[in-house]
Motif scaffolding. Sequence first.
Motif, PDB file in Angstrom:
ATOM      1  N   ALA A 137       0.828  -1.207   0.000  1.00  0.00           N
ATOM      2  CA  ALA A 137       0.000   0.000   0.000  1.00  0.00           C
ATOM      3  C   ALA A 137       0.863   1.258   0.000  1.00  0.00           C
ATOM      4  O   ALA A 137       0.557   2.242  -0.696  1.00  0.00           O
ATOM      5  CB  ALA A 137      -0.929  -0.002   1.212  1.00  0.00           C
ATOM      6  N   TYR A 164       0.872   3.965  -5.929  1.00  0.00           N
ATOM      7  CA  TYR A 164      -0.091   5.061  -6.012  1.00  0.00           C
ATOM      8  C   TYR A 164      -1.508   4.493  -6.080  1.00  0.00           C
ATOM      9  O   TYR A 164      -1.708   3.331  -6.474  1.00  0.00           O
ATOM     10  CB  TYR A 164       0.161   5.898  -7.267  1.00  0.00           C
ATOM     11  CG  TYR A 164       1.480   6.640  -7.283  1.00  0.00           C
ATOM     12  CD1 TYR A 164       1.769   7.620  -6.338  1.00  0.00           C
ATOM     13  CD2 TYR A 164       2.432   6.372  -8.265  1.00  0.00           C
ATOM     14  CE1 TYR A 164       2.971   8.312  -6.358  1.00  0.00           C
ATOM     15  CE2 TYR A 164       3.639   7.063  -8.309  1.00  0.00           C
ATOM     16  CZ  TYR A 164       3.908   8.025  -7.348  1.00  0.00           C
ATOM     17  OH  TYR A 164       5.101   8.705  -7.375  1.00  0.00           O
ATOM     18  N   PRO A 165      -2.513   5.308  -5.723  1.00  0.00           N
ATOM     19  CA  PRO A 165      -3.892   4.870  -5.896  1.00  0.00           C
ATOM     20  C   PRO A 165      -4.160   4.556  -7.383  1.00  0.00           C
ATOM     21  O   PRO A 165      -3.542   5.169  -8.253  1.00  0.00           O
ATOM     22  CB  PRO A 165      -4.713   6.085  -5.440  1.00  0.00           C
ATOM     23  CG  PRO A 165      -3.776   6.830  -4.522  1.00  0.00           C
ATOM     24  CD  PRO A 165      -2.413   6.616  -5.093  1.00  0.00           C
ATOM     25  N   ARG A 191      -1.594   3.611  -1.455  1.00  0.00           N
ATOM     26  CA  ARG A 191      -1.883   4.912  -0.851  1.00  0.00           C
ATOM     27  C   ARG A 191      -0.678   5.845  -0.908  1.00  0.00           C
ATOM     28  O   ARG A 191      -0.625   6.816  -0.160  1.00  0.00           O
ATOM     29  CB  ARG A 191      -2.329   4.720   0.607  1.00  0.00           C
ATOM     30  CG  ARG A 191      -3.626   3.937   0.760  1.00  0.00           C
ATOM     31  CD  ARG A 191      -4.166   4.017   2.181  1.00  0.00           C
ATOM     32  NE  ARG A 191      -3.278   3.374   3.131  1.00  0.00           N
ATOM     33  CZ  ARG A 191      -3.300   2.079   3.434  1.00  0.00           C
ATOM     34  NH1 ARG A 191      -4.168   1.281   2.849  1.00  0.00           N
ATOM     35  NH2 ARG A 191      -2.461   1.577   4.315  1.00  0.00           N
ATOM     36  N   SER A 217       1.559   8.832  -1.733  1.00  0.00           N
ATOM     37  CA  SER A 217       1.258  10.207  -2.115  1.00  0.00           C
ATOM     38  C   SER A 217       2.144  10.632  -3.282  1.00  0.00           C
ATOM     39  O   SER A 217       3.322  10.272  -3.352  1.00  0.00           O
ATOM     40  CB  SER A 217       1.496  11.133  -0.915  1.00  0.00           C
ATOM     41  OG  SER A 217       1.339  12.490  -1.286  1.00  0.00           O
TER      42      SER A 217
END
Length: 251
Positions: free
Chosen positions: A112, A116-117, A121, A123
């Motif tokens: 995670a 990246y999304p 998660r 940033s």
Amino acid sequence: MPTCVLPFVHSFKPLLQPGAALRLIWLSLGSTALAEVAAQAAPSAVVLDLQHGLWERTTLEAAAGIAGAQVPVIARTADLSPAAIASALDAGAAAVMAPLVETADDARALVAAGRYPPLGRRSGGGLRPLLRGGAAMRAGDAQVALGAMIETALGVENAAAICATEGLDFIFIGTGDLALSMPDATPRQVKACCARLRRTAHAHGLPCGLFTHDAVAARQALAEGYEMVVVASDIGLALSGFTHAMRDSQR
């Protein structure tokens, strides 16, 4: 600058093939000059040890840029935190090797933090990724290699669940910490434990690396079926060189 340019020059992920023989140089002293010299030796990759090494953010950025222009750079992150993983990737590392992964939850947290999304998660940011733009971030996401270090008795116990984690690219065994976590085990028993971990990783389609202390041990580990080994470290080479020089001066 074209947005298709990745945040790193050389990818490590394509090298992670069955039967690979990847020879790593491990750097802990925080010297960008040594990182440049090490890259000139043409290893499969250079590892920057951010957990126990002397690297700071600025020297990490410099080493990732200088060495990364020649070979893939792997960052052994300071810990499993999203900040540690993201900062290493933002600096331009082509792969991260997260320490002390002991459970499937740890492995999922690593994935995670490293994607990246919508896959993770992580940033968006960092000098090198931002210079190349959002499209390059997306392209780089598919090329980043995420490795879990199994180096404790608990990690061994949960190895199958760790290796089954979607999104992991490789397993790396930290032999020093593993031995520390098994104080009653003999060297032979620790070696057998490593072999079981290698077989578990392979059963899940993951290449497996082993921390080795010199070229002789590295050659033996490759013969045993590990795909990644450490052929040299800056601390080991410096200590060996100074010790030999002192010994030779007294003959």
